[in-house]
Motif scaffolding. Structure first.
Motif, PDB file in Angstrom:
ATOM      1  N   LYS A 155       0.809  -1.214   0.000  1.00  0.00           N
ATOM      2  CA  LYS A 155       0.000   0.000   0.000  1.00  0.00           C
ATOM      3  C   LYS A 155       0.842   1.264   0.000  1.00  0.00           C
ATOM      4  N   ASP A 156       1.980   1.222   0.674  1.00  0.00           N
ATOM      5  CA  ASP A 156       2.821   2.409   0.779  1.00  0.00           C
ATOM      6  C   ASP A 156       3.999   2.382  -0.186  1.00  0.00           C
ATOM      7  N   LYS A 157       3.974   1.469  -1.179  1.00  0.00           N
ATOM      8  CA  LYS A 157       5.057   1.369  -2.160  1.00  0.00           C
ATOM      9  C   LYS A 157       4.629   2.038  -3.478  1.00  0.00           C
ATOM     10  N   PRO A 158       5.585   2.627  -4.208  1.00  0.00           N
ATOM     11  CA  PRO A 158       5.250   3.272  -5.493  1.00  0.00           C
ATOM     12  C   PRO A 158       5.019   2.254  -6.608  1.00  0.00           C
ATOM     13  N   VAL A 159       4.017   1.411  -6.434  1.00  0.00           N
ATOM     14  CA  VAL A 159       3.729   0.361  -7.416  1.00  0.00           C
ATOM     15  C   VAL A 159       3.401   0.965  -8.768  1.00  0.00           C
ATOM     16  N   GLU A 160       2.696   2.088  -8.740  1.00  0.00           N
ATOM     17  CA  GLU A 160       2.261   2.712  -9.986  1.00  0.00           C
ATOM     18  C   GLU A 160       3.452   3.125 -10.853  1.00  0.00           C
ATOM     19  N   SER A 161       4.545   3.529 -10.233  1.00  0.00           N
ATOM     20  CA  SER A 161       5.729   3.942 -10.991  1.00  0.00           C
ATOM     21  C   SER A 161       6.280   2.790 -11.822  1.00  0.00           C
ATOM     22  N   PHE A 162       6.367   1.604 -11.212  1.00  0.00           N
ATOM     23  CA  PHE A 162       6.895   0.454 -11.938  1.00  0.00           C
ATOM     24  C   PHE A 162       5.920  -0.006 -13.023  1.00  0.00           C
ATOM     25  N   GLY A 163       4.620   0.110 -12.747  1.00  0.00           N
ATOM     26  CA  GLY A 163       3.635  -0.216 -13.770  1.00  0.00           C
ATOM     27  C   GLY A 163       3.743   0.717 -14.964  1.00  0.00           C
ATOM     28  N   GLN A 164       3.920   2.008 -14.687  1.00  0.00           N
ATOM     29  CA  GLN A 164       4.072   2.973 -15.774  1.00  0.00           C
ATOM     30  C   GLN A 164       5.339   2.706 -16.572  1.00  0.00           C
ATOM     31  N   LEU A 165       6.380   2.287 -15.889  1.00  0.00           N
ATOM     32  CA  LEU A 165       7.632   1.969 -16.596  1.00  0.00           C
ATOM     33  C   LEU A 165       7.424   0.828 -17.584  1.00  0.00           C
ATOM     34  N   GLY A 224       1.288   7.842   2.021  1.00  0.00           N
ATOM     35  CA  GLY A 224       0.748   7.996   3.368  1.00  0.00           C
ATOM     36  C   GLY A 224       1.691   8.708   4.313  1.00  0.00           C
ATOM     37  N   ASP A 225       2.964   8.903   3.900  1.00  0.00           N
ATOM     38  CA  ASP A 225       3.932   9.614   4.748  1.00  0.00           C
ATOM     39  C   ASP A 225       3.599  11.101   4.809  1.00  0.00           C
ATOM     40  N   TRP A 226       3.837  11.688   5.964  1.00  0.00           N
ATOM     41  CA  TRP A 226       3.716  13.136   6.121  1.00  0.00           C
ATOM     42  C   TRP A 226       5.094  13.733   5.848  1.00  0.00           C
ATOM     43  N   ILE A 227       5.176  14.601   4.837  1.00  0.00           N
ATOM     44  CA  ILE A 227       6.441  15.240   4.506  1.00  0.00           C
ATOM     45  C   ILE A 227       6.252  16.753   4.456  1.00  0.00           C
ATOM     46  N   GLY A 287       2.085  18.015   4.192  1.00  0.00           N
ATOM     47  CA  GLY A 287       0.926  17.125   4.201  1.00  0.00           C
ATOM     48  C   GLY A 287       1.317  15.690   3.895  1.00  0.00           C
ATOM     49  N   ASP A 288       0.315  14.891   3.527  1.00  0.00           N
ATOM     50  CA  ASP A 288       0.486  13.454   3.308  1.00  0.00           C
ATOM     51  C   ASP A 288       0.656  13.143   1.819  1.00  0.00           C
ATOM     52  N   VAL A 289       1.581  12.240   1.523  1.00  0.00           N
ATOM     53  CA  VAL A 289       1.783  11.787   0.141  1.00  0.00           C
ATOM     54  C   VAL A 289       0.629  10.865  -0.244  1.00  0.00           C
ATOM     55  N   ILE A 290      -0.060  11.192  -1.334  1.00  0.00           N
ATOM     56  CA  ILE A 290      -1.208  10.391  -1.758  1.00  0.00           C
ATOM     57  C   ILE A 290      -0.956   9.642  -3.062  1.00  0.00           C
ATOM     58  N   LYS A 291       0.102  10.038  -3.802  1.00  0.00           N
ATOM     59  CA  LYS A 291       0.343   9.357  -5.070  1.00  0.00           C
ATOM     60  C   LYS A 291       1.795   9.550  -5.491  1.00  0.00           C
ATOM     61  N   ILE A 292       2.407   8.466  -5.968  1.00  0.00           N
ATOM     62  CA  ILE A 292       3.769   8.527  -6.512  1.00  0.00           C
ATOM     63  C   ILE A 292       3.786   7.777  -7.831  1.00  0.00           C
ATOM     64  N   ASN A 293       4.187   8.474  -8.914  1.00  0.00           N
ATOM     65  CA  ASN A 293       4.385   7.784 -10.181  1.00  0.00           C
ATOM     66  C   ASN A 293       5.643   8.310 -10.854  1.00  0.00           C
ATOM     67  N   THR A 329       6.170  10.601 -13.105  1.00  0.00           N
ATOM     68  CA  THR A 329       6.277  12.020 -13.440  1.00  0.00           C
ATOM     69  C   THR A 329       5.857  12.956 -12.316  1.00  0.00           C
ATOM     70  N   THR A 330       5.059  12.494 -11.370  1.00  0.00           N
ATOM     71  CA  THR A 330       4.561  13.390 -10.327  1.00  0.00           C
ATOM     72  C   THR A 330       4.492  12.698  -8.968  1.00  0.00           C
ATOM     73  N   VAL A 331       4.609  13.523  -7.937  1.00  0.00           N
ATOM     74  CA  VAL A 331       4.320  13.111  -6.570  1.00  0.00           C
ATOM     75  C   VAL A 331       3.254  14.064  -6.048  1.00  0.00           C
ATOM     76  N   LYS A 332       2.112  13.535  -5.628  1.00  0.00           N
ATOM     77  CA  LYS A 332       1.015  14.368  -5.145  1.00  0.00           C
ATOM     78  C   LYS A 332       0.970  14.346  -3.632  1.00  0.00           C
ATOM     79  N   ILE A 333       0.861  15.549  -3.055  1.00  0.00           N
ATOM     80  CA  ILE A 333       0.789  15.684  -1.599  1.00  0.00           C
ATOM     81  C   ILE A 333      -0.489  16.426  -1.240  1.00  0.00           C
ATOM     82  N   LEU A 334      -1.283  15.835  -0.365  1.00  0.00           N
ATOM     83  CA  LEU A 334      -2.486  16.497   0.143  1.00  0.00           C
ATOM     84  C   LEU A 334      -2.088  17.264   1.393  1.00  0.00           C
ATOM     85  N   ASN A 335      -2.005  18.595   1.267  1.00  0.00           N
ATOM     86  CA  ASN A 335      -1.607  19.433   2.389  1.00  0.00           C
ATOM     87  C   ASN A 335      -2.706  19.488   3.436  1.00  0.00           C
ATOM     88  N   PHE A 336      -2.344  19.932   4.639  1.00  0.00           N
ATOM     89  CA  PHE A 336      -3.303  19.949   5.735  1.00  0.00           C
ATOM     90  C   PHE A 336      -4.384  21.008   5.546  1.00  0.00           C
TER      91      PHE A 336
END
Length: 444
Positions: free
Chosen positions: A163-173, A235-238, A247-253, A255-262
């Motif tokens: 759940k907390d691994k950048p699986v989507e990045s490897f799929g996109q590759l 899910g990490d707070w950075i 805020g919390d990391v919600i997506k890693i691929n 080209t982008t890393v998405k963070i949902l700020n507080f």
């Protein structure tokens, strides 16, 4: 050598047989349809076109029926498999339209064989159609593979271990690699050269390709580094002040890393910024189960003084200090007797101070607090004196990492400590030169 010639001759004979069978089938079906059209009175000049249209309509109906039946059968089999094996990947295959693409295998085979039959009277169009159909086959194969890849990614993301691994990045590759191979094959089909020659030609344009896919390449390298070094998980707070990230990391691929700020805004940053820029990851705090309080109150230094025996009896009434005072007083008295200290002046020998008792009281209060983490560091220490007084810093961890609970615990602690200052004959420093404070004092 002779064996190779024999094998080559055998292959030619087999290819000739296939071509002969195809031509025979074409003649049978084409002849039947033309005879049918002639029998119903269609003019000879239009028989070729009408025959092609007629066979095309028959082909479309046949392909549609076969595709629907095959898709329904595959979907039914997958659903039954889910009921029996409880494999989550099967559900994801259905969601990602795998039955739809798999069901096209039989219709595609029929279409491939039907093109020469339908367009037998139009050789140029038939040749172009076969080439276009080959391109379609490449797209179809890619879509089928992408459906499988998406299903595997969705399955992995549903597992707790991923759940907390950048699986989507490897799929996109993997998908980028598929698209690249597909593009090479399509180009080779149109230009009439082998994929190897196309790849050799791309070597000269490598600089342009690197420029076009710069972000993708950097993102790929960064994703591998982030994953292998376990720098960031979903899910990490950075926090990254440079980008306004908190805020919390919600997506890693790739080209982008998405963070949902507080504040509920979303910040998007490139993955390589996590490698090249400094950022703070609060995962360690979450794993430890405690969040740090590091705050000081400034004590007016002129209110710090020695404690007399009469005052000491007053402080003994504070339950948290009773045991400490008794134990400490015994040590102090023993020491003073040994050095024969003149007790007419508190300066001689060792003595209690109101600041020392207050510091010990705060320490004992924190240790007895039910919402303070008992296994992490706890300090009540004096910092270097400043023009704003003597800072007494509380360095302690709460027993929770929840933000709202943390703020409440910290407020309760400092409410108590601030109110307790006056019981020790101490005062908290306030800047009386502040115009706001001076005006409020005048109003009183």
């Amino acid at each position: 050598m002779l064996q190779n010639e024999i094998e080559g001759l055998r292959e030619n004979i087999e290819n000739d047989k296939v071509e002969a069978l195809t031509q025979q089938t074409t003649n049978i079906i084409g002849g039947w349809s033309k005879n049918f059209l002639q029998n119903i009175g269609v003019p000879d000049a239009y028989i070729g076109i009408i025959n092609a249209v007629f066979l095309l309509i028959v082909l479309i109906i046949l392909v549609y029926i076969i595709q629907v039946l095959t898709r329904s059968l595959i979907t039914l089999v997958l659903k039954r498999t889910v009921q029996i094996t409880r494999l989550s990947v099967t559900n994801h295959l259905i969601t990602n339209k795998f039955p739809k693409y798999l069901a096209m295998i039989v219709p595609i085979s029929i279409i491939k064989g039907a093109i020469p039959i339908i367009l037998n009277d139009f050789p140029a169009i038939m040749k172009f159609s076969l080439k276009v159909f080959d391109v379609f086959l490449v797209f179809y194969f890619i879509r089928l593979c992408v459906s499988i890849i998406n299903s595997l990614m969705d399955t992995l993301k549903s597992k707790n271990d991923f759940k907390d691994k950048p699986v989507e990045s490897f799929g996109q590759l993997i998908k980028i690699f598929l698209y690249f191979i597909g593009a090479i094959i399509i180009i080779s089909l149109f230009v009439g050269k082998t994929p190897t020659n196309i790849l050799a030609g791309l070597g000269a344009a490598s600089a342009i390709l690197l420029l076009i896919f710069k972000d993708t390449i950097l993102g790929l390298v960064a994703s591998v580094q982030v994953s292998s070094n376990d720098m960031v998980r979903i899910g990490d707070w950075i926090t990254m002040p440079k980008y306004g990230v908190d805020g919390d990391v919600i997506k890693i691929n790739l080209t982008t890393v998405k963070i949902l700020n507080f504040d509920k805004t979303i910040t998007t940053i490139p993955p390589y910024s996590l490698v090249t820029e400094a950022f703070q990851n609060w995962r360690g705090m979450t794993d430890a189960g405690g969040r740090r309080i590091k705050r000081a109150i400034n004590i007016k230094q002129s209110t710090i003084h020695y404690i007399s025996d009469d005052e000491l009896e007053h402080f003994r009434k504070i339950q948290l200090l009773t045991g400490y005072i008794d134990e400490r007083k015994s040590i102090i008295d023993t020491f003073n007797n040994e050095i024969k200290a003149d007790r007419s002046l508190p300066l001689n020998g060792r003595n209690f101070t109101n600041m020392g008792l207050f510091r010990k009281y705060v320490e004992l209060y924190l240790k007895s607090h039910p919402q303070v983490h008992k296994e992490l560091l706890l300090l009540v220490r004096q910092l270097a004196p400043t023009a704003q007084g003597l800072p007494l810093e509380l360095y302690v961890f709460t027993a929770t990492t929840n933000w709202a609970e943390y703020e409440n615990i910290m407020s309760d602690i400092f409410d108590h400590v601030t109110a307790a200052v006056s019981y020790f004959g101490l005062e908290i420093f306030e800047d009386i030169s502040n115009p706001v404070l001076m005006n409020s004092s005048a109003l009183k």
